[in-house]
Design a protein around this motif. Sequence first.
Motif, PDB file in Angstrom:
ATOM      1  N   UNK A  89       2.914  -4.039   3.283  1.00  0.00           N
ATOM      2  CA  UNK A  89       2.046  -3.621   4.379  1.00  0.00           C
ATOM      3  C   UNK A  89       1.104  -4.719   4.850  1.00  0.00           C
ATOM      4  N   UNK A  90       0.607  -5.563   3.943  1.00  0.00           N
ATOM      5  CA  UNK A  90      -0.469  -6.490   4.271  1.00  0.00           C
ATOM      6  C   UNK A  90       0.014  -7.928   4.368  1.00  0.00           C
ATOM      7  N   UNK A 109       0.856  -1.184   0.000  1.00  0.00           N
ATOM      8  CA  UNK A 109       0.000   0.000   0.000  1.00  0.00           C
ATOM      9  C   UNK A 109       0.889   1.229   0.000  1.00  0.00           C
ATOM     10  N   UNK A 110       0.364   2.313  -0.521  1.00  0.00           N
ATOM     11  CA  UNK A 110       1.137   3.557  -0.569  1.00  0.00           C
ATOM     12  C   UNK A 110       1.230   4.176   0.825  1.00  0.00           C
ATOM     13  N   UNK A 111       2.433   4.677   1.152  1.00  0.00           N
ATOM     14  CA  UNK A 111       2.609   5.374   2.428  1.00  0.00           C
ATOM     15  C   UNK A 111       2.468   6.892   2.215  1.00  0.00           C
ATOM     16  N   UNK A 112       2.890   7.674   3.181  1.00  0.00           N
ATOM     17  CA  UNK A 112       2.726   9.126   3.108  1.00  0.00           C
ATOM     18  C   UNK A 112       3.485   9.749   1.945  1.00  0.00           C
ATOM     19  N   UNK A 113       4.542   9.067   1.499  1.00  0.00           N
ATOM     20  CA  UNK A 113       5.333   9.567   0.366  1.00  0.00           C
ATOM     21  C   UNK A 113       4.659   9.307  -0.973  1.00  0.00           C
ATOM     22  N   UNK A 117      -1.043  -6.781 -10.017  1.00  0.00           N
ATOM     23  CA  UNK A 117      -0.246  -5.797 -10.740  1.00  0.00           C
ATOM     24  C   UNK A 117      -0.437  -4.388 -10.176  1.00  0.00           C
ATOM     25  N   UNK A 118      -1.552  -4.184  -9.487  1.00  0.00           N
ATOM     26  CA  UNK A 118      -1.849  -2.871  -8.903  1.00  0.00           C
ATOM     27  C   UNK A 118      -2.062  -3.025  -7.403  1.00  0.00           C
ATOM     28  N   UNK A 119      -1.283  -2.292  -6.617  1.00  0.00           N
ATOM     29  CA  UNK A 119      -1.446  -2.400  -5.173  1.00  0.00           C
ATOM     30  C   UNK A 119      -2.814  -1.865  -4.760  1.00  0.00           C
ATOM     31  N   UNK A 120      -3.227  -2.221  -3.562  1.00  0.00           N
ATOM     32  CA  UNK A 120      -4.600  -1.939  -3.151  1.00  0.00           C
ATOM     33  C   UNK A 120      -4.875  -0.462  -2.899  1.00  0.00           C
ATOM     34  N   UNK A 121      -3.836   0.386  -2.921  1.00  0.00           N
ATOM     35  CA  UNK A 121      -4.058   1.828  -2.796  1.00  0.00           C
ATOM     36  C   UNK A 121      -4.496   2.454  -4.110  1.00  0.00           C
ATOM     37  N   UNK A 122      -4.343   1.725  -5.210  1.00  0.00           N
ATOM     38  CA  UNK A 122      -4.649   2.268  -6.529  1.00  0.00           C
ATOM     39  C   UNK A 122      -6.103   2.009  -6.915  1.00  0.00           C
TER      40      UNK A 122
END
Length: 330
Positions: A26-27, A16-20, A114-119
């Motif tokens: 992460x999972x 998952x994407x962090x603050x940056x 292919x796409x993290x869950x933040x996308x």
Amino acid sequence: MKKIAMISTGGTIAMQADASGLADSALGARKLLELANIERTDITFVEMEYINIPSPHIQIQDLVTLKELIEKAVHEEKVDGVVVTHGTDTLQETAYFLDLTVDVNVPVVVTGAQRNSSLPMSDAALNIVDSVLVASDDRAANIGVLVVFGSEIIPARDVIKEHKTAITTFRAIDFGHIGHVNNGRCIWARKPLIHDHYKIGENIASLKVPIIPSYIGQDSAAIRYAIQDNVDGLIIEGFGAGHVPQNMIPGLQEAIEKDIPIILTSRSRKGSMLTDTYGFIGSETYLRKMGVIFGEDLTPDKLRLKLLLLLSNNFTLEQIKHAFEHNFYN
């Protein structure tokens, strides 16, 4: 009631994407199941968080431990199927290693994203849901490890990551997928006929088998360096239907004289190798007469894994040749 082991190893599916704004691990297994939101009263899960790393960081010993973890889940936890979540960069290698080594009689499925869950429109949840469905299907047992991705079911031996970023990246280029998931059901079309199995020798992690490519102007320098480095085997990625530049021949000959097994594949991914068509120096006929072994349709990375297993079991050159060629040549 089906009991499914969910084994997480990291990769994009676990990121998952962090603050940056950059994605990182992460999972674990539990969070991935929560992400998939599987509402099934007929399936229970055994959550096993093995490692959480990008798949380019995975080592051979990690694969050995993963294989043991899968067998432990089946033999001790009595699960009816296994789903392994994995990064896509090396997913095809891990799936094939497991296909060659895991000794269980339940479905084993490898998947990723292919796409993290933040996308937006991440493929993580769908691939998990589909994989659980396949792993709980009795028809998926005893046909080898399977990759489930983009709702397609693909044998680990055949699977190739074809596209850098597309969510339909995994394909069986020559023979196609063997089934797919649709409307909550597994639709099966065929079963694979080729399935090899080997034990893992204790020294596998210390063996050296580099992959050497062919290209215009390639010579014997890389091969000679490998020989000096005391490699245990060589994978050569040739041209077309089994050819290499003539300036590679002296190095290949030196390796053969030292009884170093040489396995040849092609950078052309579709089709079969030739055996008796061309006669020039470096042709398929020339190489076979030298003692080069043909890897047929397997990719270089998969040939390397298979050769590592054979070497770890102290196979002779003749046994190695048979292991690679017996399904294709008399």
